[in-house]
Design a protein around this motif. Structure first.
Motif, PDB file in Angstrom:
ATOM      1  N   THR A   5      25.649  26.335   3.056  1.00  0.00           N
ATOM      2  CA  THR A   5      26.518  25.671   2.083  1.00  0.00           C
ATOM      3  C   THR A   5      25.749  24.522   1.453  1.00  0.00           C
ATOM      4  N   VAL A   6      25.862  24.377   0.158  1.00  0.00           N
ATOM      5  CA  VAL A   6      25.219  23.273  -0.563  1.00  0.00           C
ATOM      6  C   VAL A   6      26.285  22.256  -0.951  1.00  0.00           C
ATOM      7  N   ILE A   7      26.001  20.972  -0.713  1.00  0.00           N
ATOM      8  CA  ILE A   7      26.884  19.893  -1.152  1.00  0.00           C
ATOM      9  C   ILE A   7      26.139  19.061  -2.190  1.00  0.00           C
ATOM     10  N   ILE A   8      26.769  18.896  -3.362  1.00  0.00           N
ATOM     11  CA  ILE A   8      26.176  18.162  -4.478  1.00  0.00           C
ATOM     12  C   ILE A   8      27.168  17.109  -4.957  1.00  0.00           C
ATOM     13  N   LEU A   9      26.745  15.849  -4.995  1.00  0.00           N
ATOM     14  CA  LEU A   9      27.578  14.790  -5.547  1.00  0.00           C
ATOM     15  C   LEU A   9      27.331  14.694  -7.049  1.00  0.00           C
ATOM     16  N   THR A  10      28.404  14.543  -7.820  1.00  0.00           N
ATOM     17  CA  THR A  10      28.239  14.481  -9.269  1.00  0.00           C
ATOM     18  C   THR A  10      29.090  13.384  -9.897  1.00  0.00           C
ATOM     19  N   TYR A  11      28.562  12.856 -10.982  1.00  0.00           N
ATOM     20  CA  TYR A  11      29.329  12.051 -11.931  1.00  0.00           C
ATOM     21  C   TYR A  11      28.598  12.136 -13.271  1.00  0.00           C
ATOM     22  N   ASN A  12      29.210  12.818 -14.220  1.00  0.00           N
ATOM     23  CA  ASN A  12      28.635  12.990 -15.558  1.00  0.00           C
ATOM     24  C   ASN A  12      27.198  13.516 -15.495  1.00  0.00           C
ATOM     25  N   GLU A  13      27.058  14.693 -14.914  1.00  0.00           N
ATOM     26  CA  GLU A  13      25.737  15.310 -14.719  1.00  0.00           C
ATOM     27  C   GLU A  13      25.565  16.561 -15.579  1.00  0.00           C
ATOM     28  N   GLU A  14      26.161  16.575 -16.786  1.00  0.00           N
ATOM     29  CA  GLU A  14      26.095  17.773 -17.615  1.00  0.00           C
ATOM     30  C   GLU A  14      24.659  18.144 -17.992  1.00  0.00           C
ATOM     31  N   VAL A  15      23.771  17.167 -18.033  1.00  0.00           N
ATOM     32  CA  VAL A  15      22.389  17.454 -18.409  1.00  0.00           C
ATOM     33  C   VAL A  15      21.623  18.158 -17.292  1.00  0.00           C
ATOM     34  N   HIS A  16      22.113  18.059 -16.051  1.00  0.00           N
ATOM     35  CA  HIS A  16      21.380  18.611 -14.899  1.00  0.00           C
ATOM     36  C   HIS A  16      22.090  19.748 -14.177  1.00  0.00           C
ATOM     37  N   ILE A  17      23.408  19.773 -14.192  1.00  0.00           N
ATOM     38  CA  ILE A  17      24.136  20.580 -13.213  1.00  0.00           C
ATOM     39  C   ILE A  17      23.892  22.078 -13.374  1.00  0.00           C
ATOM     40  N   ARG A  18      23.740  22.579 -14.603  1.00  0.00           N
ATOM     41  CA  ARG A  18      23.491  24.014 -14.769  1.00  0.00           C
ATOM     42  C   ARG A  18      22.171  24.420 -14.125  1.00  0.00           C
ATOM     43  N   ARG A  19      21.127  23.630 -14.359  1.00  0.00           N
ATOM     44  CA  ARG A  19      19.824  23.940 -13.753  1.00  0.00           C
ATOM     45  C   ARG A  19      19.923  23.963 -12.244  1.00  0.00           C
ATOM     46  N   ALA A  74      35.311  19.386   2.862  1.00  0.00           N
ATOM     47  CA  ALA A  74      34.999  20.730   2.365  1.00  0.00           C
ATOM     48  C   ALA A  74      35.231  21.750   3.482  1.00  0.00           C
ATOM     49  N   PRO A  75      35.878  22.876   3.171  1.00  0.00           N
ATOM     50  CA  PRO A  75      36.090  23.919   4.190  1.00  0.00           C
ATOM     51  C   PRO A  75      34.814  24.745   4.414  1.00  0.00           C
ATOM     52  N   ILE A  76      33.863  24.149   5.120  1.00  0.00           N
ATOM     53  CA  ILE A  76      32.556  24.777   5.311  1.00  0.00           C
ATOM     54  C   ILE A  76      32.658  25.900   6.344  1.00  0.00           C
ATOM     55  N   ARG A  77      32.086  27.051   6.014  1.00  0.00           N
ATOM     56  CA  ARG A  77      32.171  28.226   6.880  1.00  0.00           C
ATOM     57  C   ARG A  77      30.788  28.822   7.179  1.00  0.00           C
ATOM     58  N   THR A  78      29.755  28.012   7.026  1.00  0.00           N
ATOM     59  CA  THR A  78      28.392  28.486   7.265  1.00  0.00           C
ATOM     60  C   THR A  78      27.741  27.696   8.397  1.00  0.00           C
ATOM     61  N   LYS A  79      26.636  28.244   8.904  1.00  0.00           N
ATOM     62  CA  LYS A  79      25.891  27.567   9.970  1.00  0.00           C
ATOM     63  C   LYS A  79      25.122  26.363   9.452  1.00  0.00           C
ATOM     64  N   TRP A  80      24.672  26.433   8.204  1.00  0.00           N
ATOM     65  CA  TRP A  80      23.766  25.426   7.676  1.00  0.00           C
ATOM     66  C   TRP A  80      24.351  24.736   6.454  1.00  0.00           C
ATOM     67  N   VAL A  81      23.940  23.475   6.249  1.00  0.00           N
ATOM     68  CA  VAL A  81      24.344  22.688   5.087  1.00  0.00           C
ATOM     69  C   VAL A  81      23.077  22.139   4.426  1.00  0.00           C
ATOM     70  N   LEU A  82      23.035  22.244   3.103  1.00  0.00           N
ATOM     71  CA  LEU A  82      21.939  21.684   2.313  1.00  0.00           C
ATOM     72  C   LEU A  82      22.469  20.546   1.455  1.00  0.00           C
ATOM     73  N   ARG A  83      21.886  19.378   1.582  1.00  0.00           N
ATOM     74  CA  ARG A  83      22.197  18.241   0.717  1.00  0.00           C
ATOM     75  C   ARG A  83      21.260  18.286  -0.485  1.00  0.00           C
ATOM     76  N   LEU A  84      21.853  18.273  -1.676  1.00  0.00           N
ATOM     77  CA  LEU A  84      21.057  18.334  -2.897  1.00  0.00           C
ATOM     78  C   LEU A  84      21.708  17.451  -3.957  1.00  0.00           C
ATOM     79  N   ASP A  85      20.893  16.758  -4.736  1.00  0.00           N
ATOM     80  CA  ASP A  85      21.402  15.991  -5.861  1.00  0.00           C
ATOM     81  C   ASP A  85      21.392  16.862  -7.108  1.00  0.00           C
ATOM     82  N   ALA A  86      22.196  16.493  -8.088  1.00  0.00           N
ATOM     83  CA  ALA A  86      22.336  17.310  -9.292  1.00  0.00           C
ATOM     84  C   ALA A  86      21.035  17.415 -10.082  1.00  0.00           C
ATOM     85  N   ASP A  87      20.162  16.403  -9.977  1.00  0.00           N
ATOM     86  CA  ASP A  87      18.903  16.436 -10.721  1.00  0.00           C
ATOM     87  C   ASP A  87      17.748  16.984  -9.883  1.00  0.00           C
ATOM     88  N   GLU A  88      18.076  17.683  -8.812  1.00  0.00           N
ATOM     89  CA  GLU A  88      17.065  18.281  -7.939  1.00  0.00           C
ATOM     90  C   GLU A  88      17.170  19.803  -7.960  1.00  0.00           C
TER      91      GLU A  88
END
Length: 301
Positions: A5-19, A74-88
């Protein structure tokens, strides 16, 4: 698809979030966007991905608190969690490494450390700071973000971490004005972090050797303790010289100079100026400092 599961924090990240989402959506079972009530098209873009789920929570000027809120809600149902920022994003070699190694890791491995490379003004900053090693993947229930105003890391509750060979990128697409403004906002929190190390404002002295964070994070934290003991303003200049000359950032051309000057000298000098401002107003009186921070910066310790 990986059991992650990936967790991403966002606030006005339209320039990055699609990538970002196009990068991890093919390999992640679930992606949770923890959004601070964006007013741009961030959420409209995120809703186009089938495995993306959106949570919203008010931002309280604390990354660790927001991330841990997402982890708990978050209702996480996986063994692993990945922390990622929107610009990463993960480089293809790292994606392949995850696909190859993640399913067969032994049970006592509860964290995975990646190399972070900074892309600044469309150039990889190969010298001066690379590689930054960060624990970004952990077994669900075995890790959380340590509570700090700045320089927060994922802390494991048990088990051990292993290092992967390949990189993920911190590649912000905003301009220099945005970059500088972001660091102006960071400066007060970094100043408070340094004052806390120096004066123990929170009343809980750090015992870094007992924190289950990566070895590089521990080493960096101990260097920060030494940095605090150096004279104001001189230390920011010395840090710039260390990165620019001794660590070779001078070989990265004009962009390398801009990056190292802004992040390694200008920003660090601004942090020292904030420390100076606070001490000028409050001296070393802990309670007075805490009231000052609450009244002037809305920071509660």
């Amino acid at each position: 698809m990986l059991d992650i599961t990936v967790i991403i924090l966002t606030y006005n990240e339209e320039v990055h979030i699609r990538r970002c989402l196009e990068n991890v959506a093919p390999i992640a079972k679930d992606i949770f966007i923890v959004d601070s009530f964006s007013s741009d098209t961030t959420l409209d873009i995120a809703k186009k991905f089938d495995n993306v789920h959106i949570l919203q929570n008010r931002w309280e000027n604390n990354y660790a608190k927001q991330f841990n809120w997402g982890l708990q809600n978050a209702p996480i149902r996986t063994k692993w969690v990945l922390r990622l920022d929107a610009d990463e994003y993960l480089l293809p070699e790292l994606v392949e490494e995850l696909q190859s190694k993640l399913p067969s890791l032994p049970e006592d491995v509860t964290g995975i450390i990646f190399n972070r490379r900074h892309i600044f003004m469309e150039k990889w900053m190969k010298r001066g700071i690379y590689p930054v090693k960060l624990l970004r993947v952990f077994r669900y229930g075995k890790g959380m973000c340590e509570q700090r105003l700045m320089d927060e890391h994922i802390q494991l509750s048990e088990g051990r971490a292993v290092e992967f060979e390949h990189d993920f990128c911190d590649h912000n697409l905003n301009d220099l004005s945005w970059f500088c403004h972001k660091h102006v906002n960071y400066a007060i929190r970094e100043a408070v972090d340094l004052l806390d190390i120096e004066l123990d404002l929170t009343g809980v002295a750090e015992t870094d050797e007992n924190k289950n964070i990566s070895r590089q994070a521990q080493a960096k934290r101990m260097k920060k303790h030494k940095y605090v003991r150096q004279p104001l303003f001189w230390r920011s200049f010395a840090y710039f010289c260390y990165r620019y000359f001794l660590k070779g950032a001078c070989l990265d051309g004009k962009v390398g100079f801009i990056w190292t000057f802004l992040q390694g000298w200008w920003y660090r000098t601004l942090v020292d100026a904030k420390v100076y401002e606070i001490k000028k107003a409050c001296g070393s009186d802990k309670e007075k400092i805490k009231r000052f921070l609450q009244d002037k910066y809305n920071i509660t310790l």
